[in-house]
Write a protein that holds these residues in place. Structure first.
Motif, PDB file in Angstrom:
ATOM      1  N   GLY A  10      34.575 134.701 142.683  1.00  0.00           N
ATOM      2  CA  GLY A  10      34.527 136.137 142.960  1.00  0.00           C
ATOM      3  C   GLY A  10      33.104 136.631 143.105  1.00  0.00           C
ATOM      4  O   GLY A  10      32.277 136.012 143.768  1.00  0.00           O
ATOM      5  N   LEU A  11      32.805 137.726 142.445  1.00  0.00           N
ATOM      6  CA  LEU A  11      31.470 138.322 142.537  1.00  0.00           C
ATOM      7  C   LEU A  11      30.529 137.852 141.427  1.00  0.00           C
ATOM      8  O   LEU A  11      29.396 138.300 141.351  1.00  0.00           O
ATOM      9  CB  LEU A  11      31.581 139.844 142.485  1.00  0.00           C
ATOM     10  N   GLN A  12      30.995 136.964 140.575  1.00  0.00           N
ATOM     11  CA  GLN A  12      30.176 136.513 139.455  1.00  0.00           C
ATOM     12  C   GLN A  12      28.827 135.932 139.897  1.00  0.00           C
ATOM     13  O   GLN A  12      27.799 136.274 139.315  1.00  0.00           O
ATOM     14  CB  GLN A  12      30.955 135.516 138.600  1.00  0.00           C
ATOM     15  N   PRO A  13      28.780 135.084 140.931  1.00  0.00           N
ATOM     16  CA  PRO A  13      27.458 134.575 141.343  1.00  0.00           C
ATOM     17  C   PRO A  13      26.510 135.696 141.788  1.00  0.00           C
ATOM     18  O   PRO A  13      25.316 135.656 141.493  1.00  0.00           O
ATOM     19  CB  PRO A  13      27.775 133.636 142.507  1.00  0.00           C
ATOM     20  N   GLU A  14      27.049 136.702 142.441  1.00  0.00           N
ATOM     21  CA  GLU A  14      26.202 137.810 142.891  1.00  0.00           C
ATOM     22  C   GLU A  14      25.688 138.622 141.698  1.00  0.00           C
ATOM     23  O   GLU A  14      24.519 139.008 141.655  1.00  0.00           O
ATOM     24  CB  GLU A  14      26.977 138.714 143.852  1.00  0.00           C
ATOM     25  N   ARG A  15      26.539 138.883 140.726  1.00  0.00           N
ATOM     26  CA  ARG A  15      26.114 139.625 139.528  1.00  0.00           C
ATOM     27  C   ARG A  15      25.054 138.842 138.763  1.00  0.00           C
ATOM     28  O   ARG A  15      24.070 139.418 138.288  1.00  0.00           O
ATOM     29  CB  ARG A  15      27.311 139.914 138.620  1.00  0.00           C
ATOM     30  N   THR A  16      25.242 137.539 138.651  1.00  0.00           N
ATOM     31  CA  THR A  16      24.261 136.708 137.955  1.00  0.00           C
ATOM     32  C   THR A  16      22.935 136.713 138.701  1.00  0.00           C
ATOM     33  O   THR A  16      21.866 136.825 138.098  1.00  0.00           O
ATOM     34  CB  THR A  16      24.793 135.270 137.814  1.00  0.00           C
ATOM     35  N   SER A  17      22.994 136.619 140.002  1.00  0.00           N
ATOM     36  CA  SER A  17      21.786 136.649 140.821  1.00  0.00           C
ATOM     37  C   SER A  17      21.045 137.970 140.650  1.00  0.00           C
ATOM     38  O   SER A  17      19.821 138.000 140.519  1.00  0.00           O
ATOM     39  CB  SER A  17      22.163 136.420 142.285  1.00  0.00           C
ATOM     40  N   LEU A  18      21.776 139.064 140.610  1.00  0.00           N
ATOM     41  CA  LEU A  18      21.146 140.371 140.411  1.00  0.00           C
ATOM     42  C   LEU A  18      20.521 140.484 139.024  1.00  0.00           C
ATOM     43  O   LEU A  18      19.440 141.075 138.865  1.00  0.00           O
ATOM     44  CB  LEU A  18      22.167 141.489 140.626  1.00  0.00           C
ATOM     45  N   ALA A  19      21.164 139.914 138.020  1.00  0.00           N
ATOM     46  CA  ALA A  19      20.600 139.937 136.667  1.00  0.00           C
ATOM     47  C   ALA A  19      19.288 139.160 136.619  1.00  0.00           C
ATOM     48  O   ALA A  19      18.319 139.598 135.983  1.00  0.00           O
ATOM     49  CB  ALA A  19      21.601 139.360 135.673  1.00  0.00           C
ATOM     50  N   TRP A  20      19.234 138.016 137.265  1.00  0.00           N
ATOM     51  CA  TRP A  20      17.995 137.239 137.314  1.00  0.00           C
ATOM     52  C   TRP A  20      16.906 138.020 138.042  1.00  0.00           C
ATOM     53  O   TRP A  20      15.741 137.999 137.644  1.00  0.00           O
ATOM     54  CB  TRP A  20      18.229 135.892 137.993  1.00  0.00           C
ATOM     55  N   ARG A  21      17.265 138.743 139.088  1.00  0.00           N
ATOM     56  CA  ARG A  21      16.271 139.541 139.823  1.00  0.00           C
ATOM     57  C   ARG A  21      15.746 140.685 138.975  1.00  0.00           C
ATOM     58  O   ARG A  21      14.555 141.007 139.024  1.00  0.00           O
ATOM     59  CB  ARG A  21      16.881 140.073 141.114  1.00  0.00           C
ATOM     60  N   ARG A  22      16.619 141.320 138.182  1.00  0.00           N
ATOM     61  CA  ARG A  22      16.160 142.399 137.296  1.00  0.00           C
ATOM     62  C   ARG A  22      15.198 141.851 136.246  1.00  0.00           C
ATOM     63  O   ARG A  22      14.190 142.486 135.934  1.00  0.00           O
ATOM     64  CB  ARG A  22      17.350 143.072 136.614  1.00  0.00           C
ATOM     65  N   THR A  23      15.490 140.692 135.712  1.00  0.00           N
ATOM     66  CA  THR A  23      14.593 140.065 134.740  1.00  0.00           C
ATOM     67  C   THR A  23      13.247 139.758 135.378  1.00  0.00           C
ATOM     68  O   THR A  23      12.188 140.001 134.789  1.00  0.00           O
ATOM     69  CB  THR A  23      15.230 138.773 134.185  1.00  0.00           C
ATOM     70  N   LEU A  24      13.286 139.259 136.588  1.00  0.00           N
ATOM     71  CA  LEU A  24      12.054 138.962 137.320  1.00  0.00           C
ATOM     72  C   LEU A  24      11.242 140.226 137.554  1.00  0.00           C
ATOM     73  O   LEU A  24      10.030 140.241 137.344  1.00  0.00           O
ATOM     74  CB  LEU A  24      12.387 138.294 138.655  1.00  0.00           C
ATOM     75  N   LEU A  25      11.891 141.294 137.975  1.00  0.00           N
ATOM     76  CA  LEU A  25      11.189 142.554 138.222  1.00  0.00           C
ATOM     77  C   LEU A  25      10.540 143.069 136.939  1.00  0.00           C
ATOM     78  O   LEU A  25       9.384 143.510 136.949  1.00  0.00           O
ATOM     79  CB  LEU A  25      12.155 143.590 138.798  1.00  0.00           C
ATOM     80  N   ALA A  26      11.250 143.003 135.826  1.00  0.00           N
ATOM     81  CA  ALA A  26      10.684 143.435 134.547  1.00  0.00           C
ATOM     82  C   ALA A  26       9.468 142.592 134.171  1.00  0.00           C
ATOM     83  O   ALA A  26       8.467 143.121 133.671  1.00  0.00           O
ATOM     84  CB  ALA A  26      11.748 143.363 133.457  1.00  0.00           C
ATOM     85  N   ALA A  27       9.529 141.294 134.418  1.00  0.00           N
ATOM     86  CA  ALA A  27       8.398 140.410 134.113  1.00  0.00           C
ATOM     87  C   ALA A  27       7.185 140.759 134.970  1.00  0.00           C
ATOM     88  O   ALA A  27       6.057 140.817 134.469  1.00  0.00           O
ATOM     89  CB  ALA A  27       8.794 138.950 134.326  1.00  0.00           C
ATOM     90  N   LEU A  28       7.405 140.996 136.244  1.00  0.00           N
ATOM     91  CA  LEU A  28       6.295 141.324 137.141  1.00  0.00           C
ATOM     92  C   LEU A  28       5.659 142.669 136.789  1.00  0.00           C
ATOM     93  O   LEU A  28       4.433 142.805 136.791  1.00  0.00           O
ATOM     94  CB  LEU A  28       6.777 141.317 138.592  1.00  0.00           C
ATOM     95  N   VAL A  29       6.480 143.663 136.481  1.00  0.00           N
ATOM     96  CA  VAL A  29       5.954 144.978 136.109  1.00  0.00           C
ATOM     97  C   VAL A  29       5.171 144.883 134.800  1.00  0.00           C
ATOM     98  O   VAL A  29       4.088 145.464 134.673  1.00  0.00           O
ATOM     99  CB  VAL A  29       7.099 146.015 136.012  1.00  0.00           C
ATOM    100  N   SER A  30       5.687 144.129 133.838  1.00  0.00           N
ATOM    101  CA  SER A  30       4.985 143.953 132.562  1.00  0.00           C
ATOM    102  C   SER A  30       3.635 143.287 132.772  1.00  0.00           C
ATOM    103  O   SER A  30       2.628 143.721 132.210  1.00  0.00           O
ATOM    104  CB  SER A  30       5.834 143.110 131.610  1.00  0.00           C
ATOM    105  N   ALA A  31       3.614 142.233 133.569  1.00  0.00           N
ATOM    106  CA  ALA A  31       2.350 141.532 133.841  1.00  0.00           C
ATOM    107  C   ALA A  31       1.345 142.474 134.526  1.00  0.00           C
ATOM    108  O   ALA A  31       0.155 142.468 134.184  1.00  0.00           O
ATOM    109  CB  ALA A  31       2.598 140.308 134.704  1.00  0.00           C
ATOM    110  N   TYR A  32       1.825 143.289 135.445  1.00  0.00           N
ATOM    111  CA  TYR A  32       0.942 144.247 136.132  1.00  0.00           C
ATOM    112  C   TYR A  32       0.306 145.209 135.130  1.00  0.00           C
ATOM    113  O   TYR A  32      -0.901 145.446 135.152  1.00  0.00           O
ATOM    114  CB  TYR A  32       1.720 145.017 137.204  1.00  0.00           C
ATOM    115  N   PHE A  33       1.122 145.781 134.238  1.00  0.00           N
ATOM    116  CA  PHE A  33       0.582 146.747 133.286  1.00  0.00           C
ATOM    117  C   PHE A  33      -0.373 146.106 132.286  1.00  0.00           C
ATOM    118  O   PHE A  33      -1.340 146.745 131.853  1.00  0.00           O
ATOM    119  CB  PHE A  33       1.713 147.487 132.571  1.00  0.00           C
ATOM    120  N   ILE A  34      -0.147 144.868 131.933  1.00  0.00           N
ATOM    121  CA  ILE A  34      -1.087 144.188 131.037  1.00  0.00           C
ATOM    122  C   ILE A  34      -2.406 143.943 131.751  1.00  0.00           C
ATOM    123  O   ILE A  34      -3.485 144.139 131.179  1.00  0.00           O
ATOM    124  CB  ILE A  34      -0.473 142.884 130.487  1.00  0.00           C
ATOM    125  N   TRP A  35      -2.358 143.530 133.018  1.00  0.00           N
ATOM    126  CA  TRP A  35      -3.591 143.351 133.788  1.00  0.00           C
ATOM    127  C   TRP A  35      -4.333 144.678 133.917  1.00  0.00           C
ATOM    128  O   TRP A  35      -5.559 144.733 133.824  1.00  0.00           O
ATOM    129  CB  TRP A  35      -3.306 142.779 135.182  1.00  0.00           C
TER     130      TRP A  35
END
Length: 115
Positions: A10-35
């Motif tokens: 069903g849509l489970q792979p898409e939901r999982t993919s979106l969750a990984w992307r949200r985690t990635l976005l949070a990591a990138l934003v955090s790294a930016y603010f620390i820099w």
């Protein structure tokens, strides 16, 4: 004997993919603010290196490395998820968890040092 039913992901792979992307976005934003905090501290001290600048610079380097690892894991997981849905390999999960913990440590250090 009847064969087991074919699993419809069903849509489970898409939901999982979106969750990984949200985690990635949070990591990138955090790294930016620390820099940003590290470069602001360096400018605030007139280019002089002190413990705050060294600490924030180290936190920024760790955050960047963690964000890079999370990016690689997220891209790999998204690519493989659409081919073969299911649980990720243990190495991928452990690597992502370790990178996330390192990022959390860098964020904590940046908060403490930024006073």
């Amino acid at each position: 004997m009847t064969p087991p039913p074919v699993r419809d992901p069903g849509l489970q792979p898409e939901r999982t993919s979106l969750a990984w992307r949200r985690t990635l976005l949070a990591a990138l934003v955090s790294a930016y603010f620390i820099w940003r905090a590290a470069t602001s501290a360096w400018a605030r001290h007139g280019g002089r290196i002190d413990i705050e600048v060294i600490g924030l610079g180290t936190a920024a380097a760790v955050a960047t490395a963690a964000a890079t690892i999370i990016t690689a894991c997220a891209l790999h997981r998204t690519k493989t998820l659409h081919r073969t849905p299911g649980a990720p390999h243990g190495v991928l999960t452990r690597t992502t968890a370790a990178a996330t913990l390192a990022l959390a440590g860098a964020i904590t250090a940046a908060i403490v040092l930024s006073h």
